[in-house]
Structures are given as structure tokens and as C-alpha cells.
Design a protein around this motif. Structure first.
Motif, short mmCIF file in Angstrom:
data_model
loop_
_atom_site.label_atom_id
_atom_site.label_comp_id
_atom_site.label_asym_id
_atom_site.label_seq_id
_atom_site.Cartn_x
_atom_site.Cartn_y
_atom_site.Cartn_z
N ILE A 463 0.84 -1.21 0.00
CA ILE A 463 0.00 0.00 0.00
C ILE A 463 0.87 1.26 0.00
N VAL A 464 1.89 1.28 0.88
CA VAL A 464 2.73 2.48 1.01
C VAL A 464 3.48 2.77 -0.29
N THR A 465 4.08 1.75 -0.89
CA THR A 465 4.84 1.98 -2.12
C THR A 465 3.93 2.35 -3.28
N THR A 466 2.76 1.75 -3.35
CA THR A 466 1.84 2.10 -4.42
C THR A 466 1.44 3.56 -4.35
N LEU A 467 1.26 4.07 -3.14
CA LEU A 467 0.82 5.46 -2.96
C LEU A 467 1.96 6.46 -3.07
N TYR A 468 3.17 6.06 -2.62
CA TYR A 468 4.24 7.06 -2.51
C TYR A 468 5.50 6.72 -3.32
N LEU A 469 5.65 5.50 -3.78
CA LEU A 469 6.82 5.09 -4.56
C LEU A 469 6.35 4.08 -5.61
N THR A 470 5.49 4.55 -6.49
CA THR A 470 4.73 3.65 -7.37
C THR A 470 5.63 2.76 -8.22
N GLY A 471 6.74 3.32 -8.69
CA GLY A 471 7.65 2.52 -9.52
C GLY A 471 8.22 1.31 -8.80
N GLY A 472 8.24 1.35 -7.46
CA GLY A 472 8.75 0.22 -6.69
C GLY A 472 7.67 -0.67 -6.12
N SER A 473 6.40 -0.39 -6.42
CA SER A 473 5.30 -1.15 -5.82
C SER A 473 5.30 -2.61 -6.23
N TYR A 474 5.79 -2.90 -7.45
CA TYR A 474 5.79 -4.28 -7.93
C TYR A 474 6.57 -5.19 -7.01
N LEU A 475 7.58 -4.62 -6.33
CA LEU A 475 8.47 -5.42 -5.50
C LEU A 475 7.74 -6.04 -4.31
N PHE A 476 6.62 -5.45 -3.91
CA PHE A 476 5.86 -5.95 -2.78
C PHE A 476 4.49 -6.49 -3.19
N THR A 477 3.92 -5.94 -4.25
CA THR A 477 2.58 -6.35 -4.68
C THR A 477 2.56 -7.80 -5.15
N TRP A 478 3.48 -8.15 -6.06
CA TRP A 478 3.41 -9.48 -6.66
C TRP A 478 3.84 -10.60 -5.72
N PRO A 479 4.88 -10.44 -4.89
CA PRO A 479 5.15 -11.48 -3.89
C PRO A 479 3.98 -11.66 -2.93
N LEU A 480 3.32 -10.55 -2.54
CA LEU A 480 2.17 -10.64 -1.65
C LEU A 480 1.04 -11.45 -2.30
N ILE A 481 0.69 -11.10 -3.53
CA ILE A 481 -0.43 -11.77 -4.20
C ILE A 481 -0.14 -13.27 -4.36
N PHE A 482 1.06 -13.62 -4.79
CA PHE A 482 1.37 -15.03 -5.01
C PHE A 482 1.42 -15.80 -3.70
N SER A 483 1.97 -15.20 -2.65
CA SER A 483 2.01 -15.91 -1.36
C SER A 483 0.61 -16.06 -0.77
N LEU A 484 -0.26 -15.08 -0.99
CA LEU A 484 -1.65 -15.22 -0.53
C LEU A 484 -2.35 -16.35 -1.27
N ILE A 485 -2.07 -16.48 -2.55
CA ILE A 485 -2.62 -17.62 -3.30
C ILE A 485 -2.12 -18.92 -2.68
N GLY A 486 -0.81 -18.95 -2.36
CA GLY A 486 -0.25 -20.14 -1.72
C GLY A 486 -0.89 -20.43 -0.38
N MET A 487 -1.17 -19.38 0.40
CA MET A 487 -1.84 -19.56 1.68
C MET A 487 -3.21 -20.22 1.51
N ASN A 488 -3.98 -19.75 0.55
CA ASN A 488 -5.29 -20.34 0.31
C ASN A 488 -5.19 -21.78 -0.16
N VAL A 489 -4.17 -22.07 -0.96
CA VAL A 489 -3.94 -23.46 -1.38
C VAL A 489 -3.64 -24.32 -0.17
N SER A 490 -2.86 -23.76 0.78
CA SER A 490 -2.50 -24.54 1.97
C SER A 490 -3.71 -24.87 2.84
N PHE A 491 -4.75 -24.01 2.80
CA PHE A 491 -5.95 -24.30 3.57
C PHE A 491 -6.66 -25.54 3.05
N LEU A 492 -6.42 -25.87 1.79
CA LEU A 492 -7.11 -27.00 1.15
C LEU A 492 -6.29 -28.27 1.16
#
Length: 551
Positions: A463-492
Motif C-alpha cells: 500500500i505504502v509503495t503504491t501510494l508514494y513510490l509507485t515505480g517500486g510497488s511491484y516489488l511488494f505487490t506481486w510477492p504478496l499476491i502469489f504468497s496469498l494464493i499459496g496460503m489459500n492453497v495450503s488451507f485446502l
């Protein structure tokens, strides 16, 4: 057969299965993690140098090196006899290529970073007419050096590449747009030549796009590290044309916050659009007597030249009257493959991350895998872990700095081989610290609560990088999204697969973070050891289940 005799083979089968799984995890999971790190490192590579027998219509670093031997014989700062020799040599070479160079002589004063710089400069400027000019492509590099260095890399490599590029352009045929060559003077004395051209030369108003080339070391890959504002169209066309693009919008965002400037700073302030390129490894040669042609990495020169030629040919055939478009986020993923999208999309990806995080929390609570109190504990443990890493590394590094001499410390920072050993040692310390701490604390908190708590930190950074350092937001957005997908897979899935799931879905984070850690180390040195290792520790939060006891 009694009951004990019946159960004994079953126990043995379970024991064998458990032992096999344990060894598969011990071998397979490190392979996944190390493989992701290597993929991240393999993004950063230069093209192979071309020899003297390369095709006439292609760039050859070997041919350019012949010119560089003449340019970087001695230090040649402004207003010195050696400077005049280089100036005369370059004019002779351009005339030999059939051009009509002019010398812009003027006295310049430039207010730069709160200081006043002035001097007599002599810009070398020439123009190659196009067949149907919209606006000109300008190739720029400075031919002066600092008094302490022959300047083979900074910036003789750019000047030699310009001569080889002009030769190649003449072989390959005319472009639609004019090509302006600016061999600027006085860059090392305060960006004086760029100031004189932008403010005083009539061709400045004809420029549609600047391609500026620099160096901060004598080896390594050439990066597109800076653009002008509203870079969307330029970045898209750059990615179409560059044969081996290396570009990270995070670097551009960070560069804007640093007290560093090149000639492109002056061009941008004068309203010109542009791209800036530099190689930055081998900091021990920067502005030093060892910045000689013999010590220059020819692969760096080849990378410079391939950018210069391919982009000049590409932009030289485009309409450059309107080049501004919404800024883009861009980053290498595997090799020279670059992902790029408008900054407005970064906001939508952040929203996706927030929604996915909320859904994951709901999903985990509903299935009884996580609870808010445990997740809060996981978040606090993550902060504790990163705080300990920063504190320990900073303390050790300051201690090392205190016991060695200043010369030894500078050598440690700038010598690539020495600093590599220290970097590896600090990384081992970081991993070990994380492993031991998480291994111990996982007795008191469920693994998925701990993992989910660490992902909450990633959400905040997203959230912080997207709002204030947009060019660097990818560095946190995509690892977050993929790990959250992994978390949901782990529930199953069954609990035993959790370590594998976390490792597999963490690969995105390692692929994206690894080159940034390497680049910051190369360009900023281990003087930032505490920050570098904290970022490394952040990457390992994505695989907390691998560190945890089974629970």
C-alpha cells in the motif's frame, strides 16, 4: 498374530515415509529457493562483446575500443592541454566519418545542488540529417574526465560508442529523423556543457528525445536507470527496440531521491524527454587512475553500444513530436524479459492485494487455520525478527568499521571480490538469525498464523509503495499476491505440504528481490549493510513455514 505384531509393520512404514519426506523437504525446498535466487541474478547480464570481424552494420566493442585507447590515454579535465588533444582527436574522427562537427565555446556558470560552478567549455556537436524529420534523436555523453582519472568508463566508453554508432548508422542507411551528437564538456565540473547546450544552442529546441550514457564504475551491465517524467510511451518503445533491456522503475524512483545528477538532469529541466543509461559495477575504478581502457569490461561497452545503436535506429524512424504518456512500472523478470504496465494499474493491483488478503483471512478463520490474535502475534514476531537483523548487522558492521583503517574499509566497500565475501557472510548470518528465532518462537504460535502475520507486513509495504513510490510497488505487490494464493492453497491441503507450498509461491518474491539486493550492493556498497540485510530478511519471511517446527 497379536495386536503388537500387527501394528509394528505399520509403524515402520510410517517411519520410512516420514524419513523420506523429511529428506525430500531438506533437499527439494532449498533447490527451489536457490533456483529462484539464481533466476533473479541471471536477469543481470551483459551481451557478449563483438570482435573486429563483426558485421559492418552491427556494433562492435572491439572497434569502439580502438577509439577509446586514444580518448582515455591521460586525465583530460576542462581547460587542460590533454583535454584539447582529446577534443581535436574527436573532431578529426567525426570529420573522417563525413560529418561537419562544430565546437560550442562559451563560459558557463551553473547553480547546482546549492553550489556555483563555472568554467570555459567546448561542446562538440554535429548533426546527421534525416529523410523526413519530425524531431531529432540526440545521443549524449561527456568527453571530459576528472583530474584524477583517464575516464575510460566515465565517460570515454560513451564517446567511443558514439563514434562506432555513427559508423554503423552510415552503413545501415538514413533514418527519418535527424540525429544530433552532443559530446558535452564540463560534466565533471558541474554539468556545464549540458547547461550551455540547453540554454544557448539553437538545436536544443529541435530535440525530441535524448539518449544519455554514463558510468559509475568500469564493469557490469548497462541499465536504463532514469527517464524523464511522463515516460509511458518512451518506455514502451524502449522495450520494443532494446535487444537486451535491463530496467527497473524502482531504480528510477530511488534515483530521484538521491543527490546524484548527470547531464540528463539539465536536459530534463530544460524540457527535453530522455532515457539515461549507465553501468555501475567496479566502483573501485570510479574517478580513479585505474579507470583505463585496459581495465574496462568490454561487455559493458558492448551493452552501451547496442542500446545506442538499436534505440537510435528505432526512435529515428518514429514521430517524436509528442512523446509524453502516463508513467509506467517496469521490471525484468527472467533474463532480458521485462514486464511493464501503466502506474494507474498499480493501484488496481494494490486493491487486488487488499481484497485477496481480506478473503484469505476470512477463508483461514472459517476453516479454523488462523485467528486474528495469532496473526497479530505473527506480525509482531516478523517486526521483531527484522529489527534484530538490522540491529545485529549494523552493530557488527560498525564494529568492523571501527577496527580497520579507513583505507582498508574503502577497499572492503569498493573491491568487488572482497565485498562479495562479506555480502555472502552477512546473508548467511541473516538466514541463520531468522531460522533460529522463528524456529524457537514457532513453539508458541501456529505456523499459518505466523505466515499470515508476515504477509500483513507485505500488505502494508504494498500500500505504502503504491501510494508514494509507485515505480517500486511491484516489488511488494506481486510477492504478496502469489504468497496469498499459496496460503489459500495450503488451507485446502494437508499440513505436511505447507513448507512446499510456501517455498513454491515465494519464488516470485526471490526472483524480484534478488537483483535489487545485488544492484544496491553494487551501486551503494555495503555501507548500507543493515538495510540490505533487513530487506534480505524480508524476503525470507515469505518462507516462514520452512523455518517453523511442525504445528
Amino acid at each position: 498374530m497379536n495386536h503388537y505384531q500387527f501394528e509394528q509393520p505399520i509403524r515402520e512404514q510410517h517411519q520410512v515415509k516420514y524419513t523420506t519426506t523429511k529428506w525430500v523437504n531438506r533437499i527439494g525446498i532449498p533447490i527451489i529457493i536457490v533456483g529462484a535466487i539464481l533466476i533473479g541474478l541471471l536477469q543481470i547480464k551483459s551481451p557478449e562483446p563483438a570482435d573486429l570481424n563483426a558485421q559492418p552494420d552491427s556494433f562492435s566493442s572491439a572497434r569502439a575500443m580502438e577509439k577509446l585507447q586514444m580518448i582515455a590515454k591521460e586525465p583530460h579535465p576542462i581547460e587542460t592541454p590533454e583535454h584539447d588533444k582529446v577534443r581535436d582527436y574527436l573532431i578529426s574522427e567525426l570529420e573522417g566519418l563525413g560529418l561537419s562537427p562544430e565546437v560550442q565555446k562559451t563560459f558557463v556558470t551553473n547553480e547546482w545542488r546549492g553550489h556555483k560552478f563555472s568554467g570555459n567549455i567546448e561542446n562538440i556537436i554535429t548533426r546527421i540529417p534525416g529523410t523526413d524529420n519530425s524531431k531529432a534523436v540526440m545521443i549524449a555523453g561527456h568527453y571530459d574526465s576528472v583530474p584524477t582519472s583517464p575516464g575510460a568508463a566515465d565517460d570515454g566508453a560513451a564517446i567511443a560508442a558514439m563514434l562506432e554508432t555513427v559508423r554503423t548508422l552510415q552503413v545501415s542507411g538514413p533514418l527519418k529523423n535527424d540525429v544530433i551528437l552532443l559530446m558535452s564538456d564540463g560534466e565533471e565540473a558541474g554539468l556545464l556543457g549540458a547547461k550551455a547546450f540547453t540554454d544557448e544552442h539553437p538545436w536544443a529546441k529541435d530535440v525530441g528525445l535524448v539518449l544519455n550514457f554514463e558510468a559509475r564504475g568500469n564493469k557490469g551491465e548497462s541499465f536504463m536507470f532514469e527517464t524523464s517524467e511522463q515516460n509511458g510511451w518512451i518506455v514502451k518503445e524502449f522495450l520494443k527496440a532494446a535487444p537486451q533491456p535491463l530496467a527497473y522503475s524502482l531504480l528510477y524512483n530511488i534515483y530521484k531521491l538521491m543527490p546524484n545528477d548527470t547531464d540528463l538532469t539539465i536536459f530534463r529541466e530544460g524540457g527535453l524527454a530522455g532515457l539515461n543509461f549507465a553501468f555501475g559495477s567496479g566502483l573501485d575504478a570510479y574517478h580513479q587512475p585505474i579507470d583505463t581502457p585496459e581495465n574496462l569490461d568490454q561487455a559493458s561497452l558492448q551493452h552501451h553500444g547496442e542500446y545506442m545503436l538499436s534505440l537510435t535506429q528505432h526512435f529515428g524512424n518514429l514521430d517524436l513530436t509528442q512523446v509524453e504518456q502516463e508513467d509506467r512500472v517496469y521490471f525484468n523478470v527472467i533474463g532480458w524479459n521485462v514486464i511493464s504496465y501503466p502506474e494507474s494499474l498499480a493501484t488496481w493491483f494494490m486493491i487486488l492485494g487488499v481484497l485477496l488478503f481480506a478473503i484469505t483471512v476470512w477463508h483461514g478463520i472459517r476453516r479454523g487455520h488462523i485467528h486474528l490474535k495469532g496473526m497479530t502475534g505473527g506480525f509482531l514476531i516478523t517486526l521483531l525478527n527484522l529489527g534484530i537483523i538490522y540491529g545485529v548487522v549494523t552493530l557488527l558492521w560498525n564494529g568492523l568499521k571501527a577496527i580497520v583503517s579507513e583505507d582498508e574499509y574503502i577497499s572492503l566497500l569498493l573491491d568487488p571480490q572482497i565485498s562479495l565475501y562479506y555480502l555472502l557472510g552477512l546473508l548467511i548470518l541473516t538466514v541463520t538469525t531468522s531460522f533460529l528465532l522463528i524456529r524457537f518462537l514457532s513453539r508458541y504460535i501456529r505456523t499459518k498464523n505466523l505466515w499470515m502475520g508476515s504477509l500483513f507486513l507485505w500488505l502494508i509495504l504494498c500500500i505504502v509503495t503504491t501510494l508514494y513510490l509507485t515505480g517500486g510497488s511491484y516489488l511488494f505487490t506481486w510477492p504478496l499476491i502469489f504468497s496469498l494464493i499459496g496460503m489459500n492453497v495450503s488451507f485446502l491441503n494437508r499440513e505436511g505440504s505447507l513448507t512446499w507450498i510456501s517455498a513454491v509461491f515465494a519464488t516470485v518474491g526471490f526472483i524480484l528481490l534478488t537483483p535489487m539486493i545485488r544492484l544496491v550492493n553494487d551501486m551503494m556498497t555495503l555501507d548500507l549493510a543493515g538495510i540490505l540485510m533487513t530487506v534480505s530478511g524480508l524476503a525470507f519471511t515469505l518462507i516462514y513455514p520452512v523455518f517453523c517446527r511442525r504445528n
